[in-house]
Write an enzyme that holds these catalytic residues in place. Structure first.
Site, short mmCIF file in Angstrom:
data_model
loop_
_atom_site.label_atom_id
_atom_site.label_comp_id
_atom_site.label_asym_id
_atom_site.label_seq_id
_atom_site.Cartn_x
_atom_site.Cartn_y
_atom_site.Cartn_z
N GLY A 1 28.38 0.94 37.16
CA GLY A 1 30.67 1.87 37.77
C GLY A 1 30.16 1.48 39.14
N SER B 1 32.93 2.97 35.70
CA SER B 1 33.08 2.75 34.42
C SER B 1 32.13 3.11 33.48
CB SER B 1 32.62 1.22 34.24
OG SER B 1 34.33 0.72 34.92
N ASN C 1 39.41 -3.08 32.61
CA ASN C 1 39.83 -1.71 32.68
C ASN C 1 40.76 -1.54 31.44
OD1 ASN C 1 37.55 -1.18 34.69
ND2 ASN C 1 38.76 -2.12 35.79
N SER D 1 30.61 1.59 47.94
CA SER D 1 31.15 1.53 46.61
C SER D 1 30.18 -0.62 46.33
CB SER D 1 32.23 0.56 46.29
OG SER D 1 33.13 1.31 47.32
#
Length: 368
Positions: free
Chosen positions: A321, A98, A190, A347
């Protein structure tokens, strides 16, 4: 591709651990270096890397100035690098998730500064008929509401899990099968930035990637930064990326995120980009102020940037992100002179307190 809410965890107690660090004149406090190691030992990441840059006291090249001079000014700043774990290095390319949104917002605001669009334009004006269904109405949504995540549009990745490649129009169509949240309330989605990517193409005739390359990447000489499109491999050099279950997810179709999270970049390029942006090199002062104005989102978000107030009273600006196999965070002081980017090659960070503690360690003055 996380929400800023992940930044609100309380700092944890710090351990002073010895770590190899390359510095030029000065660098992060020992606490920062210790925390890079804790991202591995306590945060559960296979490896972590951090690059900080501090040019406090140096002149910032204004918007429109010679880019070679800007690059020279940046190079004069003090920098420090820290790394822990095995599998990634300082020069690696990685997926930034992001953080892509800051690039997209910058392009949109540049177009506004050029009077090629207005933030009060409705989505319907630029993308007629696309946002329609289940109570969604593009005639009621402005570009400002997309930039600030106050449109109420459903996040398409909640359905795809961020793992299914989709076209931008398909992503929007997934979103509009769901009723919207309350318009005007901050709700990170998003879908907002996928729509902004489509608006950029509609206004300019070129893709958001082409516009970002022309307007940001080339002028700032971000040689490690790219929009890969459908390319599933990373440029060299790069390390490996791992999912939470330990599986290798280095190869990934970036269309899982598109304009909301496609970017591939490096630590040095992100430091340079945020330093230039906040230092006034990419937007006229009026439009940079718009970008930093959080009133629409009730203090939670500006436009492609969000603030975090640290325990010492300092506020830093930036973005985070998350995409499969990668978590990245960049933060900088308001003038862009002090900036930090760190990344892990998975992640998630198992201990959510490590990130705010790391930011405080880097940006808050040390006391004896």
């Amino acid at each position: 591709m996380p929400t800023p809410r992940t930044l609100l965890a309380l700092p944890v107690s710090l351990a002073f651990l010895c770590l190899s660090t390359a510095t030029s004149q000065a660098g992060p406090a020992p606490d920062t270096n210790a925390l890079v190691r804790l991202l591995v030992t306590r945060g559960g990441a296979p490896a972590a890397a951090l690059l900080a840059h501090d040019s406090t006291g140096l002149g910032i090249t204004p918007a429109g100035a010679d880019h070679e001079r800007a690059a020279t000014d940046y190079a004069l700043g003090t920098t420090a690098y820290a790394h822990s774990g095995i599998g990634i290095s300082r020069a690696d390319h990685f997926r930034a998730g992001s953080i892509t949104k800051t690039f997209i917002a910058t392009v949109v605001l540049q177009l506004a500064a050029e009077h090629r669009l207005s933030l009060s334009d409705t989505v319907e004006q630029h993308l007629p008929g696309l946002v329609n269904g289940a109570g969604n109405d593009g005639r009621a949504l402005t570009l400002r509401s997309l930039l600030t995540h106050t449109s109420g549009l459903y996040d398409f990745t909640a359905d795809t899990g961020g793992t299914v490649p989709v076209s931008p129009t398909r992503a929007v169509r997934i979103a509009v099968t769901h009723p919207p949240a309350d318009r005007g309330r901050f709700s990170y989605s998003n879908t907002n930035y996928v729509l902004l990517g489509l608006v950029i193409r509609q206004v300019t005739g070129d893709s958001y990637a082409t516009e970002a390359e022309r307007r940001i990447i080339a002028p700032l000489r971000l040689t490690g930064t790219s929009f890969p499109g459908s390319r599933t491999t990373l440029p060299s050099p790069h390390g490996r990326a791992y999912a939470a279950d330990g599986s290798d997810v280095t190869d990934l179709d970036p269309r899982v995120a598109g304009a909301a999270g496609e970017l591939v970049t490096t630590l040095a390029d992100l430091d340079r980009f945020y330093s230039a942006l906040l230092g006034g090199q990419l937007l006229p002062s009026r439009w940079l102020r718009e970008m930093l104005d959080t009133r629409t989102a009730h203090g939670s978000y500006g436009m492609g940037l969000f603030p975090v107030k640290l325990p010492c009273g300092t506020t830093v600006w930036g973005h985070n992100g998350r995409i499969s196999g990668s978590y990245v965070r960049t933060a900088a002081t308001l003038d862009g002179r002090h900036v930090l980017t760190f990344r892990v090659n998975t992640s998630e960070i198992a201990d959510p307190g490590l990130e705010p503690a790391l930011l405080a360690a880097e940006f808050c003055p040390r006391t004896s």
